[in-house]
Motif scaffolding. Structure first.
Motif, PDB file in Angstrom:
ATOM      1  N   HIS A  84     -49.973  18.794   8.817  1.00 42.88           N
ATOM      2  CA  HIS A  84     -48.652  18.195   8.676  1.00 42.88           C
ATOM      3  C   HIS A  84     -48.340  17.746   7.256  1.00 42.88           C
ATOM      4  O   HIS A  84     -47.188  17.422   6.951  1.00 42.88           O
ATOM      5  N   HIS A  85     -49.331  17.673   6.383  1.00 41.31           N
ATOM      6  CA  HIS A  85     -49.073  17.210   5.024  1.00 41.31           C
ATOM      7  C   HIS A  85     -48.009  18.072   4.349  1.00 41.31           C
ATOM      8  O   HIS A  85     -47.997  19.289   4.500  1.00 41.31           O
ATOM      9  N   ASP A  86     -47.159  17.428   3.564  1.00 45.11           N
ATOM     10  CA  ASP A  86     -46.181  18.184   2.789  1.00 45.11           C
ATOM     11  C   ASP A  86     -46.890  19.120   1.814  1.00 45.11           C
ATOM     12  O   ASP A  86     -46.545  20.283   1.675  1.00 45.11           O
ATOM     13  N   GLU A  87     -47.879  18.572   1.080  1.00 40.18           N
ATOM     14  CA  GLU A  87     -48.519  19.350   0.032  1.00 40.18           C
ATOM     15  C   GLU A  87     -50.042  19.260   0.059  1.00 40.18           C
ATOM     16  O   GLU A  87     -50.715  20.281  -0.113  1.00 40.18           O
ATOM     17  N   GLY A  88     -50.622  18.093   0.218  1.00 40.81           N
ATOM     18  CA  GLY A  88     -52.065  17.990   0.167  1.00 40.81           C
ATOM     19  C   GLY A  88     -52.597  16.774   0.903  1.00 40.81           C
ATOM     20  O   GLY A  88     -51.835  15.924   1.376  1.00 40.81           O
ATOM     21  N   PRO A  89     -53.919  16.656   0.994  1.00 45.69           N
ATOM     22  CA  PRO A  89     -54.560  15.654   1.851  1.00 45.69           C
ATOM     23  C   PRO A  89     -54.335  14.194   1.467  1.00 45.69           C
ATOM     24  O   PRO A  89     -54.076  13.367   2.331  1.00 45.69           O
ATOM     25  N   VAL A  90     -54.478  13.843   0.177  1.00 42.73           N
ATOM     26  CA  VAL A  90     -54.369  12.444  -0.250  1.00 42.73           C
ATOM     27  C   VAL A  90     -53.386  12.361  -1.409  1.00 42.73           C
ATOM     28  O   VAL A  90     -53.494  13.118  -2.387  1.00 42.73           O
ATOM     29  N   SER A  91     -52.430  11.453  -1.320  1.00 40.53           N
ATOM     30  CA  SER A  91     -51.443  11.288  -2.385  1.00 40.53           C
ATOM     31  C   SER A  91     -51.694   9.993  -3.141  1.00 40.53           C
ATOM     32  O   SER A  91     -52.064   8.976  -2.557  1.00 40.53           O
ATOM     33  N   LEU A  92     -51.493  10.048  -4.467  1.00 42.71           N
ATOM     34  CA  LEU A  92     -51.730   8.904  -5.339  1.00 42.71           C
ATOM     35  C   LEU A  92     -50.561   8.726  -6.298  1.00 42.71           C
ATOM     36  O   LEU A  92     -50.006   9.707  -6.808  1.00 42.71           O
ATOM     37  N   ILE A  93     -50.199   7.470  -6.549  1.00 47.34           N
ATOM     38  CA  ILE A  93     -49.275   7.133  -7.621  1.00 47.34           C
ATOM     39  C   ILE A  93     -49.872   5.962  -8.402  1.00 47.34           C
ATOM     40  O   ILE A  93     -50.779   5.288  -7.928  1.00 47.34           O
ATOM     41  N   SER A  94     -49.336   5.733  -9.596  1.00 50.00           N
ATOM     42  CA  SER A  94     -49.867   4.677 -10.453  1.00 50.00           C
ATOM     43  C   SER A  94     -48.824   3.599 -10.707  1.00 50.00           C
ATOM     44  O   SER A  94     -47.613   3.851 -10.664  1.00 50.00           O
ATOM     45  N   THR A  95     -49.309   2.401 -10.993  1.00 45.86           N
ATOM     46  CA  THR A  95     -48.397   1.330 -11.401  1.00 45.86           C
ATOM     47  C   THR A  95     -47.772   1.647 -12.747  1.00 45.86           C
ATOM     48  O   THR A  95     -46.653   1.202 -13.036  1.00 45.86           O
ATOM     49  N   ALA A  96     -48.463   2.429 -13.582  1.00 43.02           N
ATOM     50  CA  ALA A  96     -47.896   2.820 -14.874  1.00 43.02           C
ATOM     51  C   ALA A  96     -46.629   3.645 -14.679  1.00 43.02           C
ATOM     52  O   ALA A  96     -45.627   3.449 -15.385  1.00 43.02           O
ATOM     53  N   ALA A  97     -46.646   4.570 -13.708  1.00 38.02           N
ATOM     54  CA  ALA A  97     -45.454   5.371 -13.426  1.00 38.02           C
ATOM     55  C   ALA A  97     -44.311   4.501 -12.905  1.00 38.02           C
ATOM     56  O   ALA A  97     -43.141   4.712 -13.261  1.00 38.02           O
ATOM     57  N   LEU A  98     -44.640   3.509 -12.088  1.00 40.81           N
ATOM     58  CA  LEU A  98     -43.599   2.605 -11.590  1.00 40.81           C
ATOM     59  C   LEU A  98     -43.002   1.780 -12.728  1.00 40.81           C
ATOM     60  O   LEU A  98     -41.790   1.501 -12.736  1.00 40.81           O
ATOM     61  N   ARG A  99     -43.824   1.379 -13.692  1.00 42.75           N
ATOM     62  CA  ARG A  99     -43.293   0.648 -14.857  1.00 42.75           C
ATOM     63  C   ARG A  99     -42.370   1.548 -15.682  1.00 42.75           C
ATOM     64  O   ARG A  99     -41.356   1.090 -16.223  1.00 42.75           O
ATOM     65  N   ARG A 100     -42.726   2.821 -15.790  1.00 42.05           N
ATOM     66  CA  ARG A 100     -41.872   3.762 -16.513  1.00 42.05           C
ATOM     67  C   ARG A 100     -40.510   3.862 -15.833  1.00 42.05           C
ATOM     68  O   ARG A 100     -39.461   3.843 -16.497  1.00 42.05           O
ATOM     69  N   LEU A 101     -40.498   3.947 -14.512  1.00 46.20           N
ATOM     70  CA  LEU A 101     -39.229   3.978 -13.790  1.00 46.20           C
ATOM     71  C   LEU A 101     -38.461   2.679 -13.969  1.00 46.20           C
ATOM     72  O   LEU A 101     -37.230   2.688 -14.099  1.00 46.20           O
ATOM     73  N   HIS A 102     -39.175   1.570 -13.971  1.00 46.76           N
ATOM     74  CA  HIS A 102     -38.547   0.271 -14.213  1.00 46.76           C
ATOM     75  C   HIS A 102     -37.813   0.292 -15.549  1.00 46.76           C
ATOM     76  O   HIS A 102     -36.659  -0.138 -15.661  1.00 46.76           O
ATOM     77  N   ASP A 103     -38.470   0.804 -16.575  1.00 46.89           N
ATOM     78  CA  ASP A 103     -37.859   0.868 -17.896  1.00 46.89           C
ATOM     79  C   ASP A 103     -36.624   1.767 -17.895  1.00 46.89           C
ATOM     80  O   ASP A 103     -35.616   1.464 -18.542  1.00 46.89           O
ATOM     81  N   LEU A 104     -36.690   2.870 -17.182  1.00 49.24           N
ATOM     82  CA  LEU A 104     -35.581   3.824 -17.160  1.00 49.24           C
ATOM     83  C   LEU A 104     -34.389   3.313 -16.358  1.00 49.24           C
ATOM     84  O   LEU A 104     -33.234   3.537 -16.726  1.00 49.24           O
ATOM     85  N   LEU A 105     -34.678   2.597 -15.264  1.00 49.97           N
ATOM     86  CA  LEU A 105     -33.618   2.149 -14.362  1.00 49.97           C
ATOM     87  C   LEU A 105     -33.157   0.728 -14.642  1.00 49.97           C
ATOM     88  O   LEU A 105     -32.082   0.315 -14.188  1.00 49.97           O
ATOM     89  N   GLY A 106     -33.997  -0.044 -15.333  1.00 41.93           N
ATOM     90  CA  GLY A 106     -33.661  -1.437 -15.589  1.00 41.93           C
ATOM     91  C   GLY A 106     -33.889  -2.340 -14.399  1.00 41.93           C
ATOM     92  O   GLY A 106     -33.346  -3.449 -14.341  1.00 41.93           O
ATOM     93  N   GLU A 107     -34.712  -1.884 -13.441  1.00 42.66           N
ATOM     94  CA  GLU A 107     -35.012  -2.685 -12.251  1.00 42.66           C
ATOM     95  C   GLU A 107     -36.349  -2.242 -11.685  1.00 42.66           C
ATOM     96  O   GLU A 107     -36.761  -1.090 -11.893  1.00 42.66           O
ATOM     97  N   PRO A 108     -37.067  -3.130 -10.994  1.00 48.40           N
ATOM     98  CA  PRO A 108     -38.353  -2.740 -10.410  1.00 48.40           C
ATOM     99  C   PRO A 108     -38.168  -1.721  -9.293  1.00 48.40           C
ATOM    100  O   PRO A 108     -37.131  -1.699  -8.617  1.00 48.40           O
ATOM    101  N   VAL A 109     -39.174  -0.887  -9.107  1.00 46.78           N
ATOM    102  CA  VAL A 109     -39.158   0.134  -8.066  1.00 46.78           C
ATOM    103  C   VAL A 109     -40.335  -0.130  -7.128  1.00 46.78           C
ATOM    104  O   VAL A 109     -41.485  -0.183  -7.564  1.00 46.78           O
ATOM    105  N   ASP A 110     -40.038  -0.299  -5.850  1.00 47.00           N
ATOM    106  CA  ASP A 110     -41.081  -0.586  -4.870  1.00 47.00           C
ATOM    107  C   ASP A 110     -41.902   0.674  -4.593  1.00 47.00           C
ATOM    108  O   ASP A 110     -41.327   1.741  -4.319  1.00 47.00           O
ATOM    109  N   PRO A 111     -43.232   0.584  -4.650  1.00 44.67           N
ATOM    110  CA  PRO A 111     -44.053   1.770  -4.382  1.00 44.67           C
ATOM    111  C   PRO A 111     -43.876   2.340  -2.980  1.00 44.67           C
ATOM    112  O   PRO A 111     -44.159   3.523  -2.750  1.00 44.67           O
ATOM    113  N   ALA A 112     -43.392   1.521  -2.037  1.00 44.53           N
ATOM    114  CA  ALA A 112     -43.212   2.013  -0.667  1.00 44.53           C
ATOM    115  C   ALA A 112     -42.255   3.192  -0.614  1.00 44.53           C
ATOM    116  O   ALA A 112     -42.341   4.028   0.297  1.00 44.53           O
ATOM    117  N   ARG A 113     -41.347   3.304  -1.572  1.00 44.67           N
ATOM    118  CA  ARG A 113     -40.388   4.408  -1.566  1.00 44.67           C
ATOM    119  C   ARG A 113     -41.069   5.771  -1.673  1.00 44.67           C
ATOM    120  O   ARG A 113     -40.526   6.784  -1.233  1.00 44.67           O
TER     121      ARG A 113
END
Length: 231
Positions: free
Chosen positions: A110-139
């Motif tokens: 059933h996986h979209d692409e692979g067995p285990v998915s990972l994201i980083s807090t660094a990527a979320l900070r990058r989005l924060h900088d781009l959007l001007g607001e925090p982004v919840d990892p749950a998204r």
């Protein structure tokens, strides 16, 4: 680097559960996305339309919980049903306004692409900088959130490298994760966003995070050290 969130989704594309520890096997987190909502044409419920998936508005109104031997689906009013109960199929069909069943994975994962998915807090900070607001990892519905210093899409640089998590587990990131409209949808306390997918598309080729195969299974827990091994 260390693990700061663990998320499992017992029923694909529904809301899931946060964990403090979990067993990881070759297929991925034990019990993750092992069941899915399926329509009369055999397509799996998702936020997108593809050869395998069908967009089904309303999936984020439902939550899946791990159960033994089958997961439990929770309705917006708090009622719970075993995923294999005929009553569950009926009430989920009512919520989604289409005839569906909840079925266990067969020969195709059933996986979209692979067995285990990972994201980083660094990527979320990058989005924060781009959007001007925090982004919840749950998204992003990733299995593991890894705390990494800085503010960039650092996990893109993990591809092909082995990653050790805690004393047991070794993963190998294989590809970047392509994102869809689901990251903009309202879920739980998060309102509809509207700009997140566009931002990810403009600044990171419609991807955020990576999926990995499991080279050594074992147990992962919150606070486990994450180490990028030498090439």
């Amino acid at each position: 680097m260390q693990v700061t969130e663990i998320r499992r989704y017992p029923i694909k594309s529904l809301l899931g559960e946060q964990l403090t520890t979990v067993e990881v096997e070759q297929r991925g987190l034990v019990g993750d996305r092992l069941w899915a909502v399926r329509d009369a044409d055999g397509k799996l419920g998702s936020g997108k339309n593809t050869r395998r998936f069908r967009r089904m508005p309303g999936l984020f109104m439902l939550r899946g919980h791990r159960g033994d031997p089958v997961p439990v689906v929770e309705l917006p009013d708090g009622r719970r049903f075993g995923a294999d109960e005929p009553a569950a199929h009926e009430v989920v069909s009512e919520v989604l306004a289409r005839r569906v069943t909840i079925e266990r994975e067969a020969e195709v994962r059933h996986h979209d692409e692979g067995p285990v998915s990972l994201i980083s807090t660094a990527a979320l900070r990058r989005l924060h900088d781009l959007l001007g607001e925090p982004v919840d990892p749950a998204r992003f519905r990733a299995n593991l959130l890894v705390d990494v210093p800085g503010g960039d899409f650092v996990e893109d640089g993990w591809l092909g490298r082995a990653i050790r998590i805690g004393p047991e587990v070794v993963l190998r990131p294989r590809q970047r994760l392509t994102r869809c409209v689901m990251i903009d949808l309202a879920q739980e306390d998060l309102p509809e966003h509207g700009q997140l997918l566009r931002t990810v598309a403009e600044h990171n080729d419609m991807t955020l995070g990576v999926w990995a195969t499991v080279e050594r299974p074992g147990r992962v827990g919150l606070g486990d050290v994450v180490e990028l091994l030498p090439s």
